[in-house]
Write a protein that holds these residues in place. Sequence first.
Motif, short mmCIF file in Angstrom:
data_model
loop_
_atom_site.label_atom_id
_atom_site.label_comp_id
_atom_site.label_asym_id
_atom_site.label_seq_id
_atom_site.Cartn_x
_atom_site.Cartn_y
_atom_site.Cartn_z
N ARG A 92 -32.06 -7.35 -0.69
CA ARG A 92 -31.06 -6.80 -1.63
C ARG A 92 -29.98 -7.84 -1.94
O ARG A 92 -29.58 -8.01 -3.09
N ARG A 93 -29.52 -8.52 -0.90
CA ARG A 93 -28.45 -9.50 -1.06
C ARG A 93 -28.90 -10.70 -1.89
O ARG A 93 -28.19 -11.15 -2.78
N GLU A 94 -30.08 -11.22 -1.61
CA GLU A 94 -30.55 -12.45 -2.27
C GLU A 94 -31.23 -12.20 -3.61
O GLU A 94 -31.36 -13.12 -4.42
N GLN A 95 -31.71 -11.00 -3.85
CA GLN A 95 -32.31 -10.58 -5.12
C GLN A 95 -33.39 -11.52 -5.65
O GLN A 95 -33.40 -11.92 -6.80
N ALA B 101 -32.07 -5.64 3.81
CA ALA B 101 -30.69 -6.01 3.42
C ALA B 101 -30.67 -7.43 2.86
O ALA B 101 -29.98 -7.71 1.87
N TYR B 102 -31.43 -8.33 3.47
CA TYR B 102 -31.52 -9.71 2.98
C TYR B 102 -32.11 -9.74 1.57
O TYR B 102 -31.60 -10.44 0.68
#
Length: 106
Positions: free
Chosen positions: A83-86, A80-81
């Motif tokens: 995906r969020r930070e890309q 999830a991290y």
Amino acid sequence: MIACVIRYEIDPFKREAFETYAKMWDDPIPTCGADLIGYFAPHEGSLTTAYGLYTIDNLAAYEAYKTKLVAHPGAQDALAYARREQFIRREDRIFLKPVSTLRPRR
């Protein structure tokens, strides 16, 4: 034994995000059944190439490991991290077998 080498292409301006991500795997990987050797972030030379490396007994053990990893809360948090930070542009895996003895430097 086989080694899984994960090659990452990362955003060079988000290296710290990759380093945070790498540390997030310190528990999930060994808890789920693999031996974590480590994650390696760019230091000199290419600023976009990073690696993760772990070993596991065989491909059957890898399949069981993947099943456990999907359900592990720490692994879910790490993904999830990411995906969020890309910060990951590309991720490739290769499985290698040792053909010589690993020896510590003297």
